[in-house]
Enzyme design. Structure first.
Site, PDB file in Angstrom:
ATOM      1  N   TRP A 173       0.797  -1.229   0.000  1.00 15.84           N
ATOM      2  CA  TRP A 173       0.000   0.000   0.000  1.00 15.84           C
ATOM      3  C   TRP A 173       0.831   1.281   0.000  1.00 15.84           C
ATOM      4  CZ3 TRP A 173       1.850   2.206   4.327  1.00 15.84           C
ATOM      5  CH2 TRP A 173       2.213   1.372   5.387  1.00 15.84           C
ATOM      6  N   LYS A 197      -2.687  -7.580  -8.459  1.00 16.73           N
ATOM      7  CA  LYS A 197      -3.455  -7.545  -7.210  1.00 16.73           C
ATOM      8  C   LYS A 197      -2.909  -6.451  -6.305  1.00 16.73           C
ATOM      9  CE  LYS A 197      -3.706  -9.165  -2.967  1.00 16.73           C
ATOM     10  NZ  LYS A 197      -4.363  -7.973  -2.435  1.00 16.73           N
ATOM     11  N   GLY A 250       6.241  -6.568  -0.842  1.00 21.72           N
ATOM     12  CA  GLY A 250       5.492  -6.557   0.418  1.00 21.72           C
ATOM     13  C   GLY A 250       6.394  -6.968   1.557  1.00 21.72           C
ATOM     14  N   GLU A 272      10.423  -8.412  -3.633  1.00 20.76           N
ATOM     15  CA  GLU A 272      10.948  -7.129  -3.140  1.00 20.76           C
ATOM     16  C   GLU A 272      10.389  -6.955  -1.738  1.00 20.76           C
ATOM     17  OE1 GLU A 272      13.155  -5.410  -4.566  1.00 20.76           O
ATOM     18  OE2 GLU A 272      13.086  -6.082  -6.639  1.00 20.76           O
ATOM     19  N   LEU A 273      11.219  -7.259  -0.749  1.00 17.53           N
ATOM     20  CA  LEU A 273      10.715  -7.317   0.627  1.00 17.53           C
ATOM     21  C   LEU A 273      11.220  -6.129   1.440  1.00 17.53           C
ATOM     22  CD1 LEU A 273      11.153 -11.164   1.055  1.00 17.53           C
ATOM     23  CD2 LEU A 273       9.204  -9.921   0.163  1.00 17.53           C
ATOM     24  N   CYS A 306      10.271   1.056   1.994  1.00 20.10           N
ATOM     25  CA  CYS A 306      11.085  -0.139   2.192  1.00 20.10           C
ATOM     26  C   CYS A 306      12.552   0.205   2.419  1.00 20.10           C
ATOM     27  CB  CYS A 306      10.932  -1.066   1.002  1.00 20.10           C
ATOM     28  SG  CYS A 306      11.287  -0.270  -0.566  1.00 20.10           S
ATOM     29  N   GLU A 407      11.848  -4.738  10.971  1.00 17.98           N
ATOM     30  CA  GLU A 407      11.320  -3.580  10.253  1.00 17.98           C
ATOM     31  C   GLU A 407      10.063  -3.035  10.939  1.00 17.98           C
ATOM     32  OE1 GLU A 407       9.257  -4.254   6.515  1.00 17.98           O
ATOM     33  OE2 GLU A 407      10.489  -2.713   5.586  1.00 17.98           O
TER      34      GLU A 407
HETATM   35  P1  NAD Z   1       2.082  -7.202   2.985  1.00 24.76           P
HETATM   36  O1  NAD Z   1       3.122  -8.234   2.785  1.00 24.76           O
HETATM   37  O2  NAD Z   1       1.187  -7.307   4.162  1.00 24.76           O
HETATM   38  O3  NAD Z   1       1.090  -7.171   1.712  1.00 24.76           O
HETATM   39  C1  NAD Z   1       1.574  -6.953   0.421  1.00 24.76           C
HETATM   40  C2  NAD Z   1       0.594  -7.546  -0.577  1.00 24.76           C
HETATM   41  O4  NAD Z   1       0.600  -8.958  -0.437  1.00 24.76           O
HETATM   42  C3  NAD Z   1      -0.852  -7.106  -0.413  1.00 24.76           C
HETATM   43  O5  NAD Z   1      -1.429  -6.944  -1.680  1.00 24.76           O
HETATM   44  C4  NAD Z   1      -1.473  -8.279   0.312  1.00 24.76           C
HETATM   45  O6  NAD Z   1      -2.854  -8.397   0.094  1.00 24.76           O
HETATM   46  C5  NAD Z   1      -0.727  -9.432  -0.328  1.00 24.76           C
HETATM   47  N1  NAD Z   1      -0.693 -10.649   0.463  1.00 24.76           N
HETATM   48  C6  NAD Z   1      -0.619 -10.786   1.809  1.00 24.76           C
HETATM   49  N2  NAD Z   1      -0.588 -12.094   2.138  1.00 24.76           N
HETATM   50  C7  NAD Z   1      -0.633 -12.786   0.978  1.00 24.76           C
HETATM   51  C8  NAD Z   1      -0.635 -14.173   0.664  1.00 24.76           C
HETATM   52  N3  NAD Z   1      -0.580 -15.117   1.600  1.00 24.76           N
HETATM   53  N4  NAD Z   1      -0.692 -14.532  -0.650  1.00 24.76           N
HETATM   54  C9  NAD Z   1      -0.731 -13.614  -1.618  1.00 24.76           C
HETATM   55  N5  NAD Z   1      -0.755 -12.279  -1.362  1.00 24.76           N
HETATM   56  C10 NAD Z   1      -0.692 -11.869  -0.086  1.00 24.76           C
HETATM   57  O7  NAD Z   1       2.840  -5.819   2.941  1.00 24.76           O
HETATM   58  P2  NAD Z   1       2.261  -4.354   3.158  1.00 24.76           P
HETATM   59  O8  NAD Z   1       1.984  -4.148   4.614  1.00 24.76           O
HETATM   60  O9  NAD Z   1       1.187  -4.095   2.179  1.00 24.76           O
HETATM   61  O10 NAD Z   1       3.537  -3.466   2.723  1.00 24.76           O
HETATM   62  C11 NAD Z   1       4.582  -3.190   3.577  1.00 24.76           C
HETATM   63  C12 NAD Z   1       5.763  -4.067   3.293  1.00 24.76           C
HETATM   64  O11 NAD Z   1       6.157  -3.949   1.924  1.00 24.76           O
HETATM   65  C13 NAD Z   1       6.987  -3.680   4.081  1.00 24.76           C
HETATM   66  O12 NAD Z   1       7.593  -4.819   4.644  1.00 24.76           O
HETATM   67  C14 NAD Z   1       7.905  -3.034   3.057  1.00 24.76           C
HETATM   68  O13 NAD Z   1       9.265  -3.070   3.359  1.00 24.76           O
HETATM   69  C15 NAD Z   1       7.572  -3.793   1.839  1.00 24.76           C
HETATM   70  N6  NAD Z   1       7.965  -3.038   0.643  1.00 24.76           N
HETATM   71  C16 NAD Z   1       9.065  -3.464  -0.071  1.00 24.76           C
HETATM   72  C17 NAD Z   1       9.488  -2.736  -1.174  1.00 24.76           C
HETATM   73  C18 NAD Z   1      10.679  -3.193  -1.976  1.00 24.76           C
HETATM   74  O14 NAD Z   1      10.772  -2.824  -3.137  1.00 24.76           O
HETATM   75  N7  NAD Z   1      11.585  -3.969  -1.441  1.00 24.76           N
HETATM   76  C19 NAD Z   1       8.809  -1.609  -1.556  1.00 24.76           C
HETATM   77  C20 NAD Z   1       7.706  -1.204  -0.804  1.00 24.76           C
HETATM   78  C21 NAD Z   1       7.276  -1.935   0.293  1.00 24.76           C
END
Ligand code: NAD
Length: 514
Positions: A173, A197, A250, A272-273, A306, A407
């Site tokens: 998000w 998604k 995510g 990309e975590l 991130c 984090e």
């Molecule tokens: P999140 O992992 O909770 O969710 C990310 C996405 O994954 C959402 O669309 C969610 O609905 C989906 N999702 C969750 N569980 C799933 C599953 N079991 N199967 C399939 N899809 C699933 O992350 P968030 O809270 O939305 O975002 C924050 C995180 O994203 C932070 O850890 C941040 O560091 C990371 N992030 C990384 C980068 C990068 O490029 N490395 C960039 C931005 C954000």
């Protein structure tokens, strides 16, 4: 819609339909049409400044995911997409880039409504986002194979790159459209079709954006969007037999689950975590610049990035002086509505994220870290329900504390002293993540040494948070696998094939390999 946002500039863009309580209602976008969810169920999405629900979004199920994957698979075989040249794909992408540039302020306004980020940053991001499509559109017809000087006579051997097929992209998000575009632009340029998604917290901007995709001339089914909750429909997407690659951005927790599920059917993955990036300030740095770099690292976007420089490593000789300067810089910081150009700190984007920040502050206090500033919600006049949080600094942090290892994804800085270069490298690398790092020094040789010694996918020397569509981005260690951006980002969406053509060789003995 008219009352909520500035109008899109391009007149052909259709308004979103209105659902219950006069709010916009966002459907899935499957096979070129906005499609009601098979369950008939919608969920609310709210504005983090007012806390009010402003729109409703389709709650996806496995059956919606299946429809989107089938549409993408059919589109991949459709001559209207498969049969066109790479140059024609590039042309469509440049048209999409133009539409994005034209409608950037509108896209920024929709994104602000959902995640509450500063409009000034969002407008800049949306205008820049056009470049993703120009860059990868330009690259579409420049990816070429090799002619291999084979050591086997009588055969001609060459390689070619081909698209994978259906790619599933899952986004967080914090920067919904730019992070989507980092996947979508190279995937399309390479000739794939896509199921997107978005996060359940920020689905709206993508469902407005796909209207531009349609206007740019992409055939039906090339780009599809399904919305909903990761734990409800994520596995259906990740395990779908028609999906060839998962591109995920995510958190590490969801990343691990998705990686495991994808491995069962040997799908390719880009992950990309998160990160716990060190921002390292040496005593010979330009301290005025470094203070701004430390602020940019952790307090821009309220730390919800991130690459947040959430561990500030300070050389002991400047530790107290630097902390005092940083504290001074933050004392007049302006909270406010993200649409106000004077605002520097906008709200936290989601209520669960706010709860996580508050939990980590308690953890840090419990671990014995010293609270220097912040550590609580900010009360901002006019926005009693706004999710504002004060920039928070903890000193006396040791690198083994959870506040130094995990984090937070919020405006919480852990300050850790170091003695010398070796000590800085040791602390910087002593973490499971490896996404980014900052180094501040006026000693060029030291700067270069640090870029070699710190284990992270991106290293900034005397700057922080610079990124470009032309440059690869990704993580070491738990921060992920694969790269987005640059030519490396495009290669993730291609398969390499080796082709052997006989130039007249006879098969001497069919039981022995030549
Ligand atoms: P999140 O992992 O909770 O969710 C990310 C996405 O994954 C959402 O669309 C969610 O609905 C989906 N999702 C969750 N569980 C799933 C599953 N079991 N199967 C399939 N899809 C699933 O992350 P968030 O809270 O939305 O975002 C924050 C995180 O994203 C932070 O850890 C941040 O560091 C990371 N992030 C990384 C980068 C990068 O490029 N490395 C960039 C931005 C954000």
């Amino acid at each position: 819609m008219t009352s909520l946002f500035p109008q899109p500039v391009t007149p052909q863009i259709q308004p979103t339909r209105i659902g219950a309580h006069d709010r916009p209602r966002y459907d899935h976008y499957i096979n070129g049409a906005f499609t009601v969810p098979s369950s008939g169920v919608y969920f609310d999405t709210s504005d983090p400044v007012s806390g009010e629900v402003w729109a409703e979004v389709a709650r996806g199920t496995a059956s919606d995911v299946d429809a989107a994957c089938r549409a993408a698979a059919d589109a991949f075989e459709n001559p209207a997409w498969r049969g066109i040249s790479a140059s024609a794909r590039g042309h469509m992408m440049r048209r999409l880039g133009d539409l994005i540039a034209e409608n950037a302020d509108w896209l920024a306004a929709v994104e602000m409504k959902d995640n509450g980020k500063l409009i000034s940053e969002l407008q800049m991001q949306m205008r820049y986002m056009a470049n993703y499509y120009y860059y990868y559109g330009g690259l579409a017809d420049k990816i070429q194979g090799d002619t291999i000087p084979s050591d086997k006579p009588g055969v001609f051997n060459f390689t070619r790159y081909e698209p994978l097929g259906v790619v599933a992209c899952i986004m967080p998000w914090n920067s919904p459209l730019p992070l989507t575009s980092l996947k979508l632009a190279p995937a399309l340029a390479a000739g794939n079709t896509v199921v997107l998604k978005p996060s359940e917290f920020t689905s709206a901007s993508l469902l407005e954006f796909v209207k531009l995709v349609e206007l740019a001339g992409f055939p039906k089914g090339v780009v599809n969007v399904v919305t909903g909750f990761g734990n409800e429909m994520g596995e259906a997407l990740v395990s779908h037999p028609l999906v060839e690659r998962i591109a995920f951005t995510g958190g590490p927790q969801a990343g691990r689950i998705i990686n495991e599920q994808a491995a069962r059917s040997m799908k390719r993955v880009t992950m990309e975590l998160g990160g716990k990036s060190p921002n390292i300030i040496f005593e010979d740095a330009d301290l005025e610049q470094a203070v701004k770099g430390a602020v940019a690292g952790i307090f821009a976007a309220s730390g919800q990035t991130c690459v947040a420089g959430s561990r500030l490593l300070l050389q002991r000789s400047i530790h107290d002086d630097f902390l005092a300067r940083l504290d001074d810089f933050l004392k007049d910081i302006k909270f406010g509505h993200p649409s106000d150009p004077a605002t520097q700190i906008a709200p936290i984007s989601t209520a669960p994220q706010m709860a996580k920040i508050e939990e980590y502050v308690q953890i840090a206090l419990g671990e014995g870290a010293r609270l220097v500033r912040g550590g609580k919600r900010a009360r901002v006049a006019g926005y009693p329900n706004g999710l504002f949080y004060e920039p928070t600094i903890f000193a006396d942090v040791t690198n083994d504390m959870r506040i130094a290892q995990e984090e937070v994804f919020g405006p919480v800085l852990s300050v850790i002293p170091f003695e010398d270069e070796d000590d800085a490298v040791r602390i910087a690398n002593d973490v499971d993540f490896g996404l980014a790092a900052g180094v501040w020094t006026q000693n060029l040789a030291r700067g270069i040494r640090m870029t070699e010694r710190v284990r992270a996918g991106t290293i900034w020397v005397n700057n922080y948070r610079s990124t470009s569509t032309t440059s690869p981005f990704g993580g070491f260690k738990m921060s992920g696998t694969g790269r987005e951006g640059g030519i490396a980002g495009m290669m993730e969406y291609l398969e390499l094939k080796s082709v052997w053509i006989s130039t007249g060789v006879e098969i001497p003995n069919p039981f022995i390999r030549r």
